[in-house]
Enzyme design. Structure first.
Site, PDB file in Angstrom:
ATOM      1  N   ALA A 105      42.740  72.643  37.923  1.00  0.00           N
ATOM      2  CA  ALA A 105      41.851  72.964  39.046  1.00  0.00           C
ATOM      3  C   ALA A 105      42.517  72.632  40.373  1.00  0.00           C
ATOM      4  CB  ALA A 105      40.565  72.144  38.915  1.00  0.00           C
ATOM      5  N   GLY A 150      43.088  72.559  33.522  1.00  0.00           N
ATOM      6  CA  GLY A 150      42.912  74.013  33.368  1.00  0.00           C
ATOM      7  C   GLY A 150      44.194  74.744  33.001  1.00  0.00           C
ATOM      8  N   GLU A 153      44.284  74.438  29.395  1.00  0.00           N
ATOM      9  CA  GLU A 153      43.168  75.252  28.876  1.00  0.00           C
ATOM     10  C   GLU A 153      43.544  76.741  28.847  1.00  0.00           C
ATOM     11  OE1 GLU A 153      40.283  73.422  31.683  1.00  0.00           O
ATOM     12  OE2 GLU A 153      39.056  73.189  29.899  1.00  0.00           O
ATOM     13  N   GLU A 173      41.118  65.681  32.476  1.00  0.00           N
ATOM     14  CA  GLU A 173      39.915  65.742  33.311  1.00  0.00           C
ATOM     15  C   GLU A 173      39.150  64.425  33.384  1.00  0.00           C
ATOM     16  OE1 GLU A 173      40.970  68.129  31.343  1.00  0.00           O
ATOM     17  OE2 GLU A 173      40.635  70.092  32.246  1.00  0.00           O
TER      18      GLU A 173
HETATM   19  C1  LIG Z   1      51.278  68.401  38.577  1.00  0.00           C
HETATM   20  C2  LIG Z   1      51.797  67.089  39.077  1.00  0.00           C
HETATM   21  C3  LIG Z   1      52.047  66.109  37.908  1.00  0.00           C
HETATM   22  C4  LIG Z   1      53.128  67.346  39.793  1.00  0.00           C
HETATM   23  O1  LIG Z   1      53.612  66.151  40.366  1.00  0.00           O
HETATM   24  P1  LIG Z   1      54.785  66.209  41.452  1.00  0.00           P
HETATM   25  O2  LIG Z   1      55.898  67.070  40.931  1.00  0.00           O
HETATM   26  O3  LIG Z   1      55.088  64.783  41.798  1.00  0.00           O
HETATM   27  O4  LIG Z   1      54.173  67.008  42.692  1.00  0.00           O
HETATM   28  P2  LIG Z   1      53.098  66.505  43.737  1.00  0.00           P
HETATM   29  O5  LIG Z   1      52.042  65.651  43.091  1.00  0.00           O
HETATM   30  O6  LIG Z   1      53.814  65.921  44.924  1.00  0.00           O
HETATM   31  O7  LIG Z   1      52.436  67.899  44.162  1.00  0.00           O
HETATM   32  C5  LIG Z   1      53.073  68.824  45.021  1.00  0.00           C
HETATM   33  C6  LIG Z   1      52.017  69.483  45.877  1.00  0.00           C
HETATM   34  O8  LIG Z   1      51.150  70.212  45.017  1.00  0.00           O
HETATM   35  C7  LIG Z   1      49.799  69.780  45.245  1.00  0.00           C
HETATM   36  N1  LIG Z   1      49.041  69.829  43.993  1.00  0.00           N
HETATM   37  C8  LIG Z   1      49.457  69.461  42.764  1.00  0.00           C
HETATM   38  N2  LIG Z   1      48.473  69.609  41.882  1.00  0.00           N
HETATM   39  C9  LIG Z   1      47.417  70.094  42.581  1.00  0.00           C
HETATM   40  C10 LIG Z   1      46.098  70.443  42.219  1.00  0.00           C
HETATM   41  N3  LIG Z   1      45.700  70.358  40.926  1.00  0.00           N
HETATM   42  N4  LIG Z   1      45.282  70.903  43.178  1.00  0.00           N
HETATM   43  C11 LIG Z   1      45.683  71.017  44.451  1.00  0.00           C
HETATM   44  N5  LIG Z   1      46.929  70.703  44.846  1.00  0.00           N
HETATM   45  C12 LIG Z   1      47.775  70.239  43.929  1.00  0.00           C
HETATM   46  C13 LIG Z   1      49.944  68.339  45.726  1.00  0.00           C
HETATM   47  O9  LIG Z   1      48.788  67.924  46.404  1.00  0.00           O
HETATM   48  C14 LIG Z   1      51.162  68.446  46.594  1.00  0.00           C
HETATM   49  O10 LIG Z   1      50.805  68.991  47.844  1.00  0.00           O
HETATM   50  P3  LIG Z   1      51.322  68.298  49.227  1.00  0.00           P
HETATM   51  O11 LIG Z   1      50.864  66.883  49.157  1.00  0.00           O
HETATM   52  O12 LIG Z   1      52.808  68.429  49.162  1.00  0.00           O
HETATM   53  O13 LIG Z   1      50.653  69.120  50.285  1.00  0.00           O
HETATM   54  C15 LIG Z   1      50.833  66.381  40.053  1.00  0.00           C
HETATM   55  O14 LIG Z   1      50.784  67.150  41.230  1.00  0.00           O
HETATM   56  C16 LIG Z   1      49.440  66.235  39.525  1.00  0.00           C
HETATM   57  O15 LIG Z   1      49.170  65.308  38.797  1.00  0.00           O
HETATM   58  N6  LIG Z   1      48.520  67.139  39.912  1.00  0.00           N
HETATM   59  C17 LIG Z   1      47.120  67.041  39.584  1.00  0.00           C
HETATM   60  C18 LIG Z   1      46.845  67.417  38.145  1.00  0.00           C
HETATM   61  C19 LIG Z   1      45.349  67.396  37.892  1.00  0.00           C
HETATM   62  O16 LIG Z   1      44.742  66.363  37.820  1.00  0.00           O
HETATM   63  N7  LIG Z   1      44.746  68.598  37.767  1.00  0.00           N
HETATM   64  C20 LIG Z   1      43.323  68.788  37.710  1.00  0.00           C
HETATM   65  C21 LIG Z   1      42.811  68.649  36.296  1.00  0.00           C
HETATM   66  S1  LIG Z   1      41.066  68.810  36.236  1.00  0.00           S
HETATM   67  C22 LIG Z   1      40.826  70.453  35.761  1.00  0.00           C
HETATM   68  O17 LIG Z   1      41.788  71.156  35.580  1.00  0.00           O
HETATM   69  C23 LIG Z   1      39.417  70.851  35.699  1.00  0.00           C
HETATM   70  C24 LIG Z   1      39.003  72.072  34.863  1.00  0.00           C
HETATM   71  C25 LIG Z   1      39.831  73.307  35.165  1.00  0.00           C
HETATM   72  O18 LIG Z   1      39.109  71.802  33.482  1.00  0.00           O
HETATM   73  C26 LIG Z   1      37.509  72.329  35.140  1.00  0.00           C
HETATM   74  C27 LIG Z   1      37.187  72.447  36.577  1.00  0.00           C
HETATM   75  O19 LIG Z   1      37.529  73.461  37.204  1.00  0.00           O
HETATM   76  O20 LIG Z   1      36.574  71.509  37.103  1.00  0.00           O
END
Ligand SMILES: CC(C)(COP(=O)([O-])OP(=O)([O-])OC[C@H]1O[C@@H](n2cnc3c(N)ncnc32)[C@H](O)[C@@H]1OP(=O)([O-])[O-])[C@@H](O)C(=O)NCCC(=O)NCCSC(=O)C[C@@](C)(O)CC(=O)[O-]
Length: 303
Positions: A105, A150, A153, A173
């Site tokens: 997400a 997601g 998913e 999540e």
């Molecule tokens: C992917 C890694 C490991 C890479 O980790 P990394 O390589 O260290 O990169 P980062 O964390 O520095 O991310 C780079 C840029 O991408 C952005 N970014 C990165 N992820 C997202 C995100 N999800 N949404 C919005 N922005 C995101 C992040 O904010 C950053 O932006 P900046 O600070 O440079 O402007 C890390 O960024 C991370 O942990 N991201 C979050 C993962 C996460 O928790 N995802 C959400 C899961 S919940 C879900 O999917 C819900 C769902 C779909 O089931 C149901 C629903 O819709 O509610």
């Protein structure tokens, strides 16, 4: 060489139209061929030795392919278009962003939504992932990096998954105070069983590509290569094992397995019977027998 396509002329949606209108386009075989590198999701049909394979490429580097409104709208557009393609035998979903498949997400966009907005948005997201799972042809997710929430998913909605050693997957999540909303509670459970799905979802644990293969979350894991696309290359190899086979047979096999997995054995046999009935009148069935007798490779046309 690949031909990039966005969508049929007749079915342009407003948002896609805006996207297309920003890029150079030309008409080819009823499609708008696009060359806009700013699209977050695009559909292309491979050619030459890889003919019959379609690829959805995710390309939203600044937010790690997270599932925002524009991304989802374009993703849905790709699905809507590929599902009607009779000549496509396998669909692969991959990322063009190094080190990430999809970060789930869009948490920044979500943070700005009201409580009233969240439910309908997630319902739409869930429906898009379900539409992916209902695509009639076989599908493969190529996971060359993070596939979280997601993102995982989305891959679970594909028939098969390949992953690289540096992939990091997880339904994370609960760590964010929510539960999987793109079908993860149901699809992970069907893939690995309830006990392991519960453990993985309760702990929000992340695991790499090789661990994912051991857990049965992915079909194949491979060591990452210098180009960072080992899972995609493995997905193409897998697709090439499938493309020579009867297209109607592939779709009917998918239908019978997918629908049959949700019901008891006797009802499942009904889906197999329905699928088999669809292949009986096809020219491809005759070609299958004829080519065997004539000791040659079959040429299937999907008819
Ligand atoms: C992917 C890694 C490991 C890479 O980790 P990394 O390589 O260290 O990169 P980062 O964390 O520095 O991310 C780079 C840029 O991408 C952005 N970014 C990165 N992820 C997202 C995100 N999800 N949404 C919005 N922005 C995101 C992040 O904010 C950053 O932006 P900046 O600070 O440079 O402007 C890390 O960024 C991370 O942990 N991201 C979050 C993962 C996460 O928790 N995802 C959400 C899961 S919940 C879900 O999917 C819900 C769902 C779909 O089931 C149901 C629903 O819709 O509610």
């Amino acid at each position: 060489m690949a031909t990039s396509v966005l969508c049929r002329v007749q079915s342009l949606r407003k948002d896609l139209f805006l996207s297309v209108s920003r890029c150079s386009v030309l008409l080819k075989n009823n499609y708008l061929v696009k060359s806009n590198e700013t699209d977050e999701c695009s559909l292309e049909f491979l050619e030459g030795d890889n003919e019959g394979i379609a690829v959805i490429s995710m390309n939203r580097p600044k937010a790690k392919n997270s599932l925002g409104k524009v991304f989802l709208s374009q993703f849905q557009g790709c699905i809507n278009n590929v599902k009607f393609e009779k000549n496509i035998r396998v669909l692969i979903i991959r990322s063009m962003v190094p080190g990430v498949f999809c970060a789930g997400a869009d948490l920044k966009e979500r943070a700005k939504m009201t409580n009233e907005e969240v439910g309908p948005f997630v319902a739409g997201l869930r429906q898009s992932v379900t539409d992916l799972s209902n695509i009639p042809m076989p599908t493969i997710a190529a996971i060359d990096g993070y596939a979280l929430g997601g993102g995982l998913e989305m891959s679970l909605a594909c028939d098969m998954r390949t992953a690289s050693s540096n992939a990091k997957m997880g339904l994370v999540e609960t760590k964010r105070g929510i539960i999987p909303g793109g079908g993860g509670t149901q699809r992970l459970t069907r893939v690995v069983g309830p006990a392991l799905a519960k453990e993985l979802i309760y702990t929000a644990r992340m695991f790499d590509g090789h661990e994912a293969a051991k857990l049965g979350v992915v079909n194949h894991s491979v060591d990452q290569n210098d180009a960072g696309d080992a899972a995609y290359q493995r997905a193409v190899e897998l697709a090439l094992e499938i493309t020579p086979n009867g297209p109607v047979a592939l779709r009917m096999a998918k239908m019978a397995i997918s629908k049959g997995s949700d019901v008891d054995l006797t009802s499942g046999m009904g889906f197999e019977e329905c699928g088999y009935a669809q292949v009986i009148p096809t020219k491809d069935r005759i070609e299958g027998m004829k080519s065997f007798i004539e000791k040659r490779t079959p040429v299937y046309k999907g008819e």
